[in-house]
Design a protein around this motif. Sequence first.
Motif, PDB file in Angstrom:
ATOM      1  N   GLY A   1       0.879  -1.330   0.035  1.00  0.00           N
ATOM      2  CA  GLY A   1       0.167  -0.016   0.009  1.00  0.00           C
ATOM      3  C   GLY A   1       0.872   1.376   0.014  1.00  0.00           C
ATOM      4  O   GLY A   1       0.542   1.965  -0.839  1.00  0.00           O
ATOM      5  N   LEU A   2       1.792   1.187   0.769  1.00  0.00           N
ATOM      6  CA  LEU A   2       2.835   2.476   0.913  1.00  0.00           C
ATOM      7  C   LEU A   2       3.524   2.691  -0.478  1.00  0.00           C
ATOM      8  O   LEU A   2       3.720   3.699  -0.869  1.00  0.00           O
ATOM      9  CB  LEU A   2       3.794   2.438   1.740  1.00  0.00           C
ATOM     10  N   ALA A   3       3.844   1.283  -0.965  1.00  0.00           N
ATOM     11  CA  ALA A   3       4.697   1.382  -2.166  1.00  0.00           C
ATOM     12  C   ALA A   3       3.740   1.895  -3.346  1.00  0.00           C
ATOM     13  O   ALA A   3       4.223   2.522  -4.252  1.00  0.00           O
ATOM     14  CB  ALA A   3       5.122  -0.015  -2.455  1.00  0.00           C
ATOM     15  N   PHE A   4       2.410   1.466  -3.224  1.00  0.00           N
ATOM     16  CA  PHE A   4       1.564   2.039  -4.205  1.00  0.00           C
ATOM     17  C   PHE A   4       1.434   3.657  -4.139  1.00  0.00           C
ATOM     18  O   PHE A   4       1.257   4.388  -5.106  1.00  0.00           O
ATOM     19  CB  PHE A   4       0.124   1.517  -4.184  1.00  0.00           C
ATOM     20  N   ALA A   5       1.295   4.205  -2.956  1.00  0.00           N
ATOM     21  CA  ALA A   5       1.141   5.557  -2.688  1.00  0.00           C
ATOM     22  C   ALA A   5       2.337   6.162  -3.288  1.00  0.00           C
ATOM     23  O   ALA A   5       2.314   7.382  -4.053  1.00  0.00           O
ATOM     24  CB  ALA A   5       1.135   5.895  -1.243  1.00  0.00           C
ATOM     25  N   ASP A   6       3.618   5.828  -3.011  1.00  0.00           N
ATOM     26  CA  ASP A   6       4.987   6.020  -3.625  1.00  0.00           C
ATOM     27  C   ASP A   6       4.835   6.286  -4.996  1.00  0.00           C
ATOM     28  O   ASP A   6       5.310   7.221  -5.489  1.00  0.00           O
ATOM     29  CB  ASP A   6       6.011   5.378  -2.933  1.00  0.00           C
ATOM     30  N   ILE A   7       4.564   5.108  -5.744  1.00  0.00           N
ATOM     31  CA  ILE A   7       4.538   4.982  -7.156  1.00  0.00           C
ATOM     32  C   ILE A   7       3.531   6.072  -7.854  1.00  0.00           C
ATOM     33  O   ILE A   7       3.964   6.641  -8.889  1.00  0.00           O
ATOM     34  CB  ILE A   7       4.571   3.603  -7.590  1.00  0.00           C
ATOM     35  N   CYS A   8       2.659   6.294  -7.044  1.00  0.00           N
ATOM     36  CA  CYS A   8       1.368   7.243  -7.606  1.00  0.00           C
ATOM     37  C   CYS A   8       2.140   8.643  -7.659  1.00  0.00           C
ATOM     38  O   CYS A   8       2.090   9.469  -8.564  1.00  0.00           O
ATOM     39  CB  CYS A   8       0.182   7.359  -6.740  1.00  0.00           C
TER      40      CYS A   8
END
Length: 162
Positions: A109-116
Amino acid sequence: MTEQPRHSGRRLLVLAGLLVVCYAVAGIGGWASADAGDVYGSLNRPTWAPPGWLFGPVWTVLYGTIAVAAWIVLRSPGSAPRVAMAWWSAQLALNLAWTPLFFAAGEYGLAFADICLLLAAVVVTIVHFSRTSRGAAVLLVPYALWVAFASALNLSIWLVNT
């Protein structure tokens, strides 16, 4: 006459420095998540997920184009690349953060926020680079497309594996 070769030498040193920075980001990300291949292989992935071996060659090319694009902007005559290079640096920092978040920490989830955020920063970088050099901006388009694809893959993996 002696000014031109020295100037060319400086330009090549700047390019070499940018390449070192970009490939250092790749190396640090790889070091921080040394078992990325095993982690990726163990995840439930969508049918459209690429094989793990594809990521290395794709990122190798992309990091090179990221460096060359910055080099073009920095050497453009009359340009004031400070803001463009600040965005370039920001996207590279977000890029650096993603691999350890996803693979080492398993924080999908944090990785998704970062990649966005990374995707947004890449798009803003493209906009700023286009003000100085259309060629530099175009060099970043494959990177933006790959990050968009990786964002969808990250989201899919997050939803399926939590």
